[in-house]
Design an enzyme around this catalytic site. Structure first.
Site, short mmCIF file in Angstrom:
data_model
loop_
_atom_site.label_atom_id
_atom_site.label_comp_id
_atom_site.label_asym_id
_atom_site.label_seq_id
_atom_site.Cartn_x
_atom_site.Cartn_y
_atom_site.Cartn_z
CG ASP A 20 32.75 2.96 16.37
OD1 ASP A 20 31.65 3.53 16.36
OD2 ASP A 20 33.46 2.85 15.35
CB SER A 21 33.96 -2.54 15.84
OG SER A 21 34.94 -1.73 15.25
#
Length: 132
Positions: A20-21
């Protein structure tokens, strides 16, 4: 950064947390490069289209047949892992496919497969861009 264990031994939700990051940074960087004159607020609004579950789920529909067996297995591990939350703007199926996508990105990163990671993020971004 080196990880202490093989990628397959990490919980898929931990891999999704990493993925996600990574994807968020990829999207923000690419948007800034292509829309240099947009304000931070407008860049944020634009980035949401790429990082929300709906977009990632749609991208995976295009990407699945481009994955190796190992990559597909990693994606499915993430997709099939039960999460205790689902965002209000996504249905369960979309959210699970998006979690699988993020887990795949995290898995590639932990393995040090940065070139392939970038290829998949580029394909996903382009797929979402076509959908908008």
């Amino acid at each position: 950064m080196e990880f202490t264990k093989p990628a397959n031994l990490y919980n898929p939700l931990v891999l999704a947390y990493i993925g996600d990051s990574l994807y968020d940074i990829y999207v923000r960087t690419r948007l800034i490069k292509t829309h240099e004159d947009l304000s931070a607020h407008k860049l944020h609004i634009e980035s949401i289209k790429f990082v929300k579950a709906h977009g990632q789920s749609a991208a995976m529909a295009e990407l699945e047949d481009k994955l190796t067996e190992e990559e597909l297995s990693s994606y499915k591990r993430g997709r099939n892992t039960k999460s205790f939350t689902v965002p209000k703007n996504a249905d369960v199926g979309e959210y699970r496919r998006a979690t699988g996508f993020e887990a795949l990105l995290g898995w590639l990163y932990v393995r040090g497969e940065n070139e392939r990671l970038n290829e998949i993020m580029t394909m996903a971004y382009d797929a979402i861009e076509r959908e908008k």
